[in-house]
Motif scaffolding. Sequence first.
Motif, PDB file in Angstrom:
ATOM      1  N   GLU A  24     -42.362  -5.362   5.286  1.00  0.00           N
ATOM      2  CA  GLU A  24     -43.810  -5.607   5.237  1.00  0.00           C
ATOM      3  C   GLU A  24     -44.536  -4.846   6.342  1.00  0.00           C
ATOM      4  O   GLU A  24     -45.708  -4.520   6.225  1.00  0.00           O
ATOM      5  CB  GLU A  24     -44.116  -7.105   5.379  1.00  0.00           C
ATOM      6  N   GLU A  25     -43.821  -4.588   7.447  1.00  0.00           N
ATOM      7  CA  GLU A  25     -44.417  -3.828   8.551  1.00  0.00           C
ATOM      8  C   GLU A  25     -44.189  -2.330   8.380  1.00  0.00           C
ATOM      9  O   GLU A  25     -44.453  -1.544   9.279  1.00  0.00           O
ATOM     10  CB  GLU A  25     -43.831  -4.294   9.889  1.00  0.00           C
ATOM     11  N   PHE A  52     -43.532  -6.621  -2.647  1.00  0.00           N
ATOM     12  CA  PHE A  52     -43.319  -5.277  -2.127  1.00  0.00           C
ATOM     13  C   PHE A  52     -42.066  -5.192  -1.265  1.00  0.00           C
ATOM     14  O   PHE A  52     -41.260  -4.284  -1.406  1.00  0.00           O
ATOM     15  CB  PHE A  52     -44.540  -4.840  -1.314  1.00  0.00           C
ATOM     16  N   SER A  53     -41.872  -6.185  -0.382  1.00  0.00           N
ATOM     17  CA  SER A  53     -40.743  -6.090   0.542  1.00  0.00           C
ATOM     18  C   SER A  53     -39.413  -6.224  -0.203  1.00  0.00           C
ATOM     19  O   SER A  53     -38.435  -5.586   0.155  1.00  0.00           O
ATOM     20  CB  SER A  53     -40.857  -7.126   1.659  1.00  0.00           C
ATOM     21  N   LEU A  54     -39.389  -7.028  -1.260  1.00  0.00           N
ATOM     22  CA  LEU A  54     -38.155  -7.137  -2.054  1.00  0.00           C
ATOM     23  C   LEU A  54     -37.823  -5.790  -2.707  1.00  0.00           C
ATOM     24  O   LEU A  54     -36.675  -5.352  -2.711  1.00  0.00           O
ATOM     25  CB  LEU A  54     -38.286  -8.216  -3.129  1.00  0.00           C
ATOM     26  N   GLU A  55     -38.847  -5.118  -3.232  1.00  0.00           N
ATOM     27  CA  GLU A  55     -38.614  -3.800  -3.835  1.00  0.00           C
ATOM     28  C   GLU A  55     -37.977  -2.860  -2.819  1.00  0.00           C
ATOM     29  O   GLU A  55     -36.997  -2.179  -3.100  1.00  0.00           O
ATOM     30  CB  GLU A  55     -39.945  -3.181  -4.319  1.00  0.00           C
ATOM     31  N   GLU A  56     -38.559  -2.854  -1.616  1.00  0.00           N
ATOM     32  CA  GLU A  56     -38.037  -1.964  -0.585  1.00  0.00           C
ATOM     33  C   GLU A  56     -36.580  -2.290  -0.265  1.00  0.00           C
ATOM     34  O   GLU A  56     -35.770  -1.401  -0.037  1.00  0.00           O
ATOM     35  CB  GLU A  56     -38.890  -2.069   0.688  1.00  0.00           C
ATOM     36  N   LEU A 116     -47.876   2.996   1.760  1.00  0.00           N
ATOM     37  CA  LEU A 116     -48.606   2.139   2.705  1.00  0.00           C
ATOM     38  C   LEU A 116     -50.041   1.943   2.235  1.00  0.00           C
ATOM     39  O   LEU A 116     -50.559   0.826   2.200  1.00  0.00           O
ATOM     40  CB  LEU A 116     -48.586   2.783   4.101  1.00  0.00           C
ATOM     41  N   ALA A 117     -50.704   3.062   1.860  1.00  0.00           N
ATOM     42  CA  ALA A 117     -52.102   2.990   1.420  1.00  0.00           C
ATOM     43  C   ALA A 117     -52.229   2.129   0.166  1.00  0.00           C
ATOM     44  O   ALA A 117     -53.100   1.253   0.078  1.00  0.00           O
ATOM     45  CB  ALA A 117     -52.641   4.393   1.157  1.00  0.00           C
ATOM     46  N   ALA A 118     -51.326   2.347  -0.786  1.00  0.00           N
ATOM     47  CA  ALA A 118     -51.387   1.579  -2.033  1.00  0.00           C
ATOM     48  C   ALA A 118     -51.199   0.098  -1.752  1.00  0.00           C
ATOM     49  O   ALA A 118     -51.887  -0.752  -2.313  1.00  0.00           O
ATOM     50  CB  ALA A 118     -50.299   2.065  -2.992  1.00  0.00           C
ATOM     51  N   HIS A 119     -50.270  -0.202  -0.861  1.00  0.00           N
ATOM     52  CA  HIS A 119     -49.983  -1.599  -0.549  1.00  0.00           C
ATOM     53  C   HIS A 119     -51.174  -2.260   0.137  1.00  0.00           C
ATOM     54  O   HIS A 119     -51.403  -3.452  -0.006  1.00  0.00           O
ATOM     55  CB  HIS A 119     -48.751  -1.660   0.347  1.00  0.00           C
TER      56      HIS A 119
END
Lengths: 348, 235
Positions: A259-260, A285-289, B48-51
């Motif tokens: 997330e960071e 999002f973080s799970l995807e990463e 990052l921008a999209a998120h």
Amino acid sequence: MTDTITFCRGGGCTAKLGPGVLKKVLEKLPKAYDPNLLSGFDHNEDAAVYRLRDDLAIVQTLDFFPPMVEDPYTFGQIAAANALSDIYAMGGEVKTALNIVCFPEHMDLNILGAILQGGNDKVTEAGGVLAGGHSIQDSDIKYGLSVTGTIHPDRILSNCGCKPGDVLLLTKPLGTGILCTAARLKAVSSEQFQSAVKSMTTLNKYAAEALASCQVHACTDVTGFGLIGHLLEMLGEENCADLYADQIPILPGAKDCAEEFYLTAGGQRNRNHGQNRVAFLTSDFSLEEILYDPQTSGGLLVSLPEEDALRILPSLEGFGLKGNIIGTVIQREAKDSTEKIRVLPSRS
Amino acid sequence: MNLTIDARKKECPLPVIETKKALESMTESGMVQVVVDNEIASQNVLKLAAHKGLEASCEHTEDGNFTVRIQNKLFSAIPHPQDENSENAASVQTPASTKKTSGSTGDASVLFSSSPFLSTTPSRPAKVVVISSDTMGDGDKELGKVLIKSFFFALTKQDVLPLAILFYNRGAFLTCQDSECLNDIRTLEKQGVEILTCGTCLDYYHLKEKLAVGGISNMYEIVEKQLLADTILKP
């Protein structure tokens, strides 16, 4: 020790070449045929298996990379556990290992000593013997092993061949790539880092021993291509898989680091390679990463009947392995669809 | 306010982390321009921008580098549309007339279209309504449906409106076709209230094609909006 390990541009399996690039090169090589080569380039197996007799084959593998942790002894342990893992992913037994070393000429030799000690300790734990090696001067440190093991030709675990209805068992939590990257930038707590180190230094030997009593249809170890990359390879043309977001074991702190935006180049390469074939029915999002995160000394990913998986899960816990059943193999529905993996919020 | 970051010869995640810090350091809207020397790094910066819900573009320049441009939106004091323009306020009171409203209401909805929580405007406290069901209260379902319908009607009549309404789980049914609350929710949207429905929930209930008002959101945004709200209303 006067010198400290200077970090390379991304150590461990994050340093691996992207799967797309590698495929292009390998495709151009002529394929030699030998009936005794039981695994070759065809399925990108974890290790090479060569039949010597009807009841005996050798398993060979090679793995080395730049440091991903500061402590040289720990790095040696991780690099060795990672190299040895390929033997276990094939279902083999470790016999001998050779060191591969790149080391700067003027660096403190005690650092090299600590790295080799870490490697030696893991080879011994694996029941093998360190039999020699080769070292060269280089601007950066790199270390790994070439390992030889043995296996019965009828008991080779392939990295593909899973059957619809199988469950997918993962024997170690994910997130080592993101955590090591964030740790280089001092963004993780020492507890979080230690749990990643504990996971990376744990041999897949124990998971492999538990699997010996199971009907394993496919097995691989999760390393540089991330969970998605290795799973895509395992599924082949015929199968698809559902993954359950809430069942995927993740190292503490890894999701926060994602997330960071402590994102590796390796993770993005893996995303580029796999994204057209994965549908995320979660918005996480973080799970995807983490599913694309390159793993260093990751766990085994196994396709097997559910009753077998449920039976051995407690013994994995006994070895301190935080594994879990993370998904199910399903029959491919539409032949023209590119979608291979669905990530659902839960099993339901 | 514009910033340029030279992240050439820097390995991931440094270009992303530096971009993130730059975005966070900005005190007013503007563009952040990031130069990186490889495509993977540019993709990580775009991610990052999209998120963060920011507009961004990437250009592969002749020198072999990649320039990512991110439009960072910060919000200053936002006037309440009803305080500003009484004529407009009157017109949006009537649901029938909402389809034709434009002018200041339109401008206002543009202002509210992205994270307005970064502002510290005392005139518009951050109130967020959270709808997690298609009924209101525990008990008889039919009664619950009548209540939620009146809730939205009553909400359209308030002087102080929420900044956003978040719909998740069975709440997602309310922003989709066949919802009895649709007209009122559309009215609220015209009045500048941001309408957001959870994408996972739309998928789960197979409603994605049926969404009839507002945008699709994710858990990151749903959590952030609630964390930054000073009042959360959950009927």
